[in-house]
Scaffold this motif. Structure first.
Motif, PDB file in Angstrom:
ATOM      1  N   SER A 207      -4.854   5.387   1.744  1.00 50.26           N
ATOM      2  CA  SER A 207      -3.892   4.409   1.255  1.00 50.26           C
ATOM      3  C   SER A 207      -4.475   3.703   0.048  1.00 50.26           C
ATOM      4  CB  SER A 207      -3.586   3.381   2.344  1.00 50.26           C
ATOM      5  OG  SER A 207      -2.784   3.962   3.322  1.00 50.26           O
TER       6      SER A 207
ATOM      7  N   ARG B  89      -5.153  12.994  10.590  1.00 47.58           N
ATOM      8  CA  ARG B  89      -4.049  13.474  11.416  1.00 47.58           C
ATOM      9  C   ARG B  89      -4.582  14.367  12.513  1.00 47.58           C
ATOM     10  NH1 ARG B  89      -0.424  16.706   8.596  1.00 47.58           N
ATOM     11  NH2 ARG B  89      -2.267  17.993   8.390  1.00 47.58           N
TER      12      ARG B  89
ATOM     13  N   TYR C 133       0.645   5.546   0.657  1.00 39.05           N
ATOM     14  CA  TYR C 133      -0.212   6.560   1.246  1.00 39.05           C
ATOM     15  C   TYR C 133      -0.187   7.802   0.364  1.00 39.05           C
ATOM     16  CZ  TYR C 133      -2.290   9.623   4.707  1.00 39.05           C
ATOM     17  OH  TYR C 133      -3.114  10.504   5.347  1.00 39.05           O
TER      18      TYR C 133
ATOM     19  N   PRO D 288      -0.582  11.569   0.075  1.00 42.07           N
ATOM     20  CA  PRO D 288      -0.581  12.637   1.081  1.00 42.07           C
ATOM     21  C   PRO D 288      -1.714  13.654   0.904  1.00 42.07           C
ATOM     22  CG  PRO D 288       1.243  12.919  -0.435  1.00 42.07           C
ATOM     23  CD  PRO D 288       0.620  11.603  -0.765  1.00 42.07           C
ATOM     24  N   ILE D 289      -2.210  13.857  -0.308  1.00 38.91           N
ATOM     25  CA  ILE D 289      -3.253  14.862  -0.497  1.00 38.91           C
ATOM     26  C   ILE D 289      -4.632  14.220  -0.410  1.00 38.91           C
ATOM     27  CG2 ILE D 289      -4.169  16.635  -2.052  1.00 38.91           C
ATOM     28  CD1 ILE D 289      -1.356  17.221  -0.875  1.00 38.91           C
TER      29      ILE D 289
ATOM     30  N   VAL E 216       0.599  14.475  -5.755  1.00 40.83           N
ATOM     31  CA  VAL E 216       1.811  14.235  -6.539  1.00 40.83           C
ATOM     32  C   VAL E 216       2.190  12.745  -6.535  1.00 40.83           C
ATOM     33  CG1 VAL E 216       3.420  14.766  -4.657  1.00 40.83           C
ATOM     34  CG2 VAL E 216       4.134  15.112  -7.018  1.00 40.83           C
TER      35      VAL E 216
ATOM     36  N   PHE F 130      -6.159  22.787  -3.861  1.00 38.17           N
ATOM     37  CA  PHE F 130      -5.243  21.859  -3.167  1.00 38.17           C
ATOM     38  C   PHE F 130      -5.620  20.409  -3.431  1.00 38.17           C
ATOM     39  CE2 PHE F 130      -5.585  25.667  -0.410  1.00 38.17           C
ATOM     40  CZ  PHE F 130      -4.300  26.142  -0.560  1.00 38.17           C
TER      41      PHE F 130
ATOM     42  N   LEU G 289       5.557  16.668   1.730  1.00 39.33           N
ATOM     43  CA  LEU G 289       4.763  16.859   0.512  1.00 39.33           C
ATOM     44  C   LEU G 289       3.471  17.607   0.825  1.00 39.33           C
ATOM     45  CD1 LEU G 289       5.020  13.490  -1.430  1.00 39.33           C
ATOM     46  CD2 LEU G 289       6.011  15.692  -2.017  1.00 39.33           C
ATOM     47  N   TYR G 290       2.811  17.195   1.912  1.00 37.97           N
ATOM     48  CA  TYR G 290       1.545  17.821   2.299  1.00 37.97           C
ATOM     49  C   TYR G 290       1.757  19.305   2.581  1.00 37.97           C
ATOM     50  CZ  TYR G 290      -2.745  18.672   4.910  1.00 37.97           C
ATOM     51  OH  TYR G 290      -3.936  19.177   5.338  1.00 37.97           O
TER      52      TYR G 290
ATOM     53  N   ILE H 206       2.247   8.302  10.210  1.00 38.33           N
ATOM     54  CA  ILE H 206       1.748   7.725   8.967  1.00 38.33           C
ATOM     55  C   ILE H 206       2.867   7.826   7.947  1.00 38.33           C
ATOM     56  CG2 ILE H 206       0.016   7.892   7.169  1.00 38.33           C
ATOM     57  CD1 ILE H 206      -1.812   9.237   9.123  1.00 38.33           C
ATOM     58  N   SER H 207       3.402   6.706   7.531  1.00 41.72           N
ATOM     59  CA  SER H 207       4.475   6.740   6.529  1.00 41.72           C
ATOM     60  C   SER H 207       3.916   6.212   5.214  1.00 41.72           C
ATOM     61  CB  SER H 207       5.657   5.897   7.001  1.00 41.72           C
ATOM     62  OG  SER H 207       5.200   4.601   7.282  1.00 41.72           O
ATOM     63  N   SER H 208       4.768   6.156   4.170  1.00 44.28           N
ATOM     64  CA  SER H 208       4.256   5.866   2.834  1.00 44.28           C
ATOM     65  C   SER H 208       3.648   4.473   2.722  1.00 44.28           C
ATOM     66  CB  SER H 208       5.353   6.045   1.799  1.00 44.28           C
ATOM     67  OG  SER H 208       6.456   5.293   2.192  1.00 44.28           O
ATOM     68  N   ASN H 209       4.053   3.539   3.600  1.00 43.89           N
ATOM     69  CA  ASN H 209       3.457   2.205   3.500  1.00 43.89           C
ATOM     70  C   ASN H 209       2.472   1.952   4.644  1.00 43.89           C
ATOM     71  OD1 ASN H 209       5.279   2.112   5.499  1.00 43.89           O
ATOM     72  ND2 ASN H 209       6.488   0.410   4.701  1.00 43.89           N
ATOM     73  N   PHE H 210       1.930   3.032   5.216  1.00 40.89           N
ATOM     74  CA  PHE H 210       1.008   2.905   6.339  1.00 40.89           C
ATOM     75  C   PHE H 210      -0.242   2.159   5.909  1.00 40.89           C
ATOM     76  CE2 PHE H 210      -2.416   4.597   9.088  1.00 40.89           C
ATOM     77  CZ  PHE H 210      -1.908   4.180  10.306  1.00 40.89           C
ATOM     78  N   ASN H 211      -0.537   1.080   6.620  1.00 41.60           N
ATOM     79  CA  ASN H 211      -1.670   0.247   6.245  1.00 41.60           C
ATOM     80  C   ASN H 211      -2.526  -0.014   7.472  1.00 41.60           C
ATOM     81  OD1 ASN H 211      -3.286  -1.327   4.710  1.00 41.60           O
ATOM     82  ND2 ASN H 211      -1.982  -3.141   4.821  1.00 41.60           N
TER      83      ASN H 211
ATOM     84  N   VAL I 126      -6.944   6.945   8.841  1.00 43.30           N
ATOM     85  CA  VAL I 126      -7.048   7.735  10.066  1.00 43.30           C
ATOM     86  C   VAL I 126      -6.602   9.185   9.820  1.00 43.30           C
ATOM     87  CG1 VAL I 126      -4.738   7.225  10.954  1.00 43.30           C
ATOM     88  CG2 VAL I 126      -6.621   7.564  12.540  1.00 43.30           C
TER      89      VAL I 126
ATOM     90  N   GLN J  91       1.603  12.701   9.803  1.00 40.38           N
ATOM     91  CA  GLN J  91       2.294  12.101   8.665  1.00 40.38           C
ATOM     92  C   GLN J  91       3.785  12.125   8.949  1.00 40.38           C
ATOM     93  OE1 GLN J  91       0.663  14.759   5.753  1.00 40.38           O
ATOM     94  NE2 GLN J  91      -0.551  13.141   4.815  1.00 40.38           N
TER      95      GLN J  91
ATOM     96  N   THR K  37       4.738  19.239 -10.030  1.00 41.18           N
ATOM     97  CA  THR K  37       3.996  18.043 -10.437  1.00 41.18           C
ATOM     98  C   THR K  37       3.952  17.931 -11.958  1.00 41.18           C
ATOM     99  OG1 THR K  37       2.637  18.331  -8.470  1.00 41.18           O
ATOM    100  CG2 THR K  37       1.836  16.781 -10.111  1.00 41.18           C
TER     101      THR K  37
ATOM    102  N   ALA L  26       2.465  21.226  -0.632  1.00 41.98           N
ATOM    103  CA  ALA L  26       1.249  21.457  -1.408  1.00 41.98           C
ATOM    104  C   ALA L  26       0.430  22.596  -0.825  1.00 41.98           C
ATOM    105  CB  ALA L  26       0.410  20.190  -1.469  1.00 41.98           C
ATOM    106  N   HIS L  27       0.449  22.754   0.493  1.00 41.41           N
ATOM    107  CA  HIS L  27      -0.396  23.769   1.111  1.00 41.41           C
ATOM    108  C   HIS L  27       0.311  25.105   1.304  1.00 41.41           C
ATOM    109  CE1 HIS L  27      -4.134  21.548   2.006  1.00 41.41           C
ATOM    110  NE2 HIS L  27      -3.337  20.533   1.748  1.00 41.41           N
TER     111      HIS L  27
ATOM    112  N   GLU M 121       0.845  -1.187   0.000  1.00 36.25           N
ATOM    113  CA  GLU M 121       0.000   0.000   0.000  1.00 36.25           C
ATOM    114  C   GLU M 121       0.889   1.249   0.000  1.00 36.25           C
ATOM    115  OE1 GLU M 121      -3.609   0.128   0.936  1.00 36.25           O
ATOM    116  OE2 GLU M 121      -3.679  -1.996   0.402  1.00 36.25           O
TER     117      GLU M 121
ATOM    118  N   ALA N  24      -6.218   2.630   8.101  1.00 33.80           N
ATOM    119  CA  ALA N  24      -5.289   3.352   7.228  1.00 33.80           C
ATOM    120  C   ALA N  24      -5.756   4.777   6.958  1.00 33.80           C
ATOM    121  CB  ALA N  24      -5.126   2.597   5.912  1.00 33.80           C
TER     122      ALA N  24
END
Lengths: 306, 243
Positions: free
Chosen positions: A11, B176, A4, A6-7, A243, A239, B210-211, B32-37, B174, B203, B225, B214-215, A2, B172
């Motif tokens: 997941s 922040r 995640y 971010p925007i 990406v 927003f 990244l979040y 929460i990391s990129s592989n958060f499940n 959830v 996160q 992008t 973006a903001h 999986e 997953a």
């Protein structure tokens, strides 16, 4: 595994997203259209919020289109003057579209507007393509070559003022039809997350009477600029550009296109258009079904204020 | 109101009885990391000096940050299902409740309502466009249950003598923010002790950056992008040319 987003704050399975990008890229390689009109509904169906799906698809289109523009430029099959006219109005259209999208979202009608517009547009374009491909099948069987009006025939569009000479397209026509077309496609790009080639290519051929060899390259040039602008405006105003989602979709997409182009070269024109028409009509029918069938839960939840 | 009640209990309970509640979390920061499940945190605790050698009934509530949510109702208009009415509600973005007995057996509806215990007893600040907010709130609870963000577990407190343990599932999706774990001890339908402990969900490194990118810098983010997509498209042509 999986990943995640971010925007979108959810997941997703990266392999599913990669395959979606690949399949849509493949189809767009086969049929020579951007594929946004397939990707956005598929992403929404998978559970990506519609706003994120629309904005992120626009960035995927820009990526996938770029290599196409380069190829056509080398073959000298891009009318840059026509492209510039349509990009100018397309950028205005994309700004209007992003604003319109934000308004619709606040009203809670974005989802309905997206689905309904898709049903109308895809239904119309699919029906026209199906009709046209069936007629050219029939024409070929009877030994005639094609059908339709002869080039050079006069049309009310040719009476409009502000005439410009487009040397590459061998046309001397008013700037108004390309401007209006560019504007319309720009709005579509921002609201629906489509490149708009499926509207623009037929319009360029049948309304503007551009020679077929420059149509695809020129429309790609316009799509490239307009979807880039839609992406950036969505990122700034709403927003909603993810990406990570864009990265995975684009990787799948650029490879899909390459294989799609190869597969497409083996099919004949009418067959391609016939299959394409069926595909377009199937997507339209699916979306229409979702609009008319009673939803599982008539209540729906959106986080946040809009 | 609820916070004041909780504070009152916290102040009053130790004074009223020798009974004391201690509890702690397996972690107070969840990344929460990129592989958060999805994940799980554990609430541990014990009741010290319980009267009658029984720990009483234990209720553990985990609340996520309150957020403004919009619930829309589709109506059948001209043959199509179109959003027509809506309600805006302030409710927790995450709610988990575990108890040693079904809630109804622990305390009266009044008491449960006062402490907002149970999905049926959540109180929302809301505005409904057609007056009655109750069906919207019920729909929201249904949707959040489907998403795994709202959950009731009437047998979720594992007891061993006076010690207890609760596994809190963190899905997953959830959100922040700052979470609060509240532990209540009920005896004869009344709260005799309570404790509240916060934890945070955020996160991790890359996703967070990244979040924030973006903001905080949306223009650069959008341009990046697009450029990323173009580079990928361009790069793939070289890849295919070599083959």
């Amino acid at each position: 595994m999986e990943i995640y987003l971010p925007i979108a704050q959810m997941s997703v399975h990266w392999l599913i997203i990669l395959s979606m990008g690949f399949v849509v890229g493949f189809l767009s390689g086969v049929f020579g259209v951007g594929g946004g009109f397939l990707l956005t509904p598929v992403l929404i169906f998978y559970g990506i919020p519609p706003g994120v799906a629309v904005a992120t698809t626009a960035s995927q289109i820009a990526g996938v289109t770029f290599s196409g523009v380069l190829t056509h430029w080398k073959r000298d099959s891009v009318d840059f003057k026509m492209g510039a006219v349509m990009i100018a109005s397309g950028l205005v259209g994309s700004a209007i579209g992003v604003w319109l999208f934000a308004v619709l979202r606040r009203m809670g009608q974005a989802e309905f507007a997206i689905s309904a517009s898709y049903v109308i547009l895809l239904g119309a374009v699919g029906a026209i393509m199906l009709n046209e491909s069936v007629r050219s099948f029939a024409a070929r069987r009877e030994g005639r070559s094609g059908y339709g009006k002869k080039p050079g025939q006069h049309h009310w569009l040719h009476g409009l003022p502000f005439k410009i000479r487009f040397r590459q397209s061998r046309l001397y026509i008013s700037a108004i039809p390309p401007l209006v077309l560019g504007l319309f496609v720009g709005i579509l790009s921002a609201v629906l997350g489509v490149g708009g080639a499926f509207v623009m290519v037929p319009a360029m051929i049948y309304l503007l009477r551009m020679p077929t060899n420059v149509v695809v390259g020129t429309s790609m040039l316009q799509v490239l600029f307009v979807s880039a602008s839609s992406t950036i405006l969505h990122a700034v105003d709403n927003f909603t550009v993810d990406v990570v989602l864009a990265l995975v979709l684009t990787i799948g997409g650029v490879f899909g296109v390459q294989y799609g182009v190869r597969a497409g070269a083996k099919l004949r024109g009418e067959e391609l258009r016939f299959l394409m028409a069926l595909l377009v009509l199937a997507v339209a029918a699916g979306l229409f079904y979702q609009l008319v069938v009673r939803p599982e839960d008539v209540y729906s939840l959106t986080a946040g204020a809009p | 109101m609820k916070t004041m009640l909780l504070a009152a209990v916290l102040l009053a309970a130790p004074a009223g009885a020798e009974e004391n509640l201690t509890s702690m979390l397996s972690q107070d920061y969840l990344q929460i990391s990129s592989n958060f499940n999805g994940s799980e945190i554990t609430v541990f605790g014990a009741v010290e000096n319980p009267p009658e050698r029984s720990a009483g009934d234990i209720v553990v509530v985990v609340r996520g940050p309150d957020t403004l949510m919009t619930v829309r109702r589709k109506d059948h208009i001209a043959g199509m299902w179109i959003n027509s009415a809506r309600a805006k509600l302030w409710l927790p973005s995450y709610y988990f409740i575990a108890s040693s007995e079904p809630l109804g057996a622990i305390a009266s509806t009044d008491t449960l309502g006062r402490y907002e215990l149970g999905l049926a007893n959540l109180r929302a600040d809301m505005v409904a466009s057609d007056g009655d907010g109750a069906p919207y709130q019920a729909a929201l609870v249904r949707a959040e249950q489907r998403a795994g963000l709202y959950r009731e577990n009437p047998a979720g407190v594992e007891m061993q003598n006076t010690a207890f343990r609760v596994h809190v599932p963190i899905p997953a999706a959830v959100p922040r923010g700052s979470y609060n774990v509240e532990v209540y001890i009920f005896r004869d339908g009344n709260v005799v002790a309570a404790q509240s402990t916060p934890f945070y969900v955020d996160q991790a490194g890359f996703e967070r950056r990244l979040y924030e990118f973006a903001h905080n810098k949306p223009l650069y983010y959008g341009v990046t992008t697009v450029l990323m997509g173009i580079l990928l498209g361009w790069g793939s042509t070289f890849f295919f040319r070599r083959k």
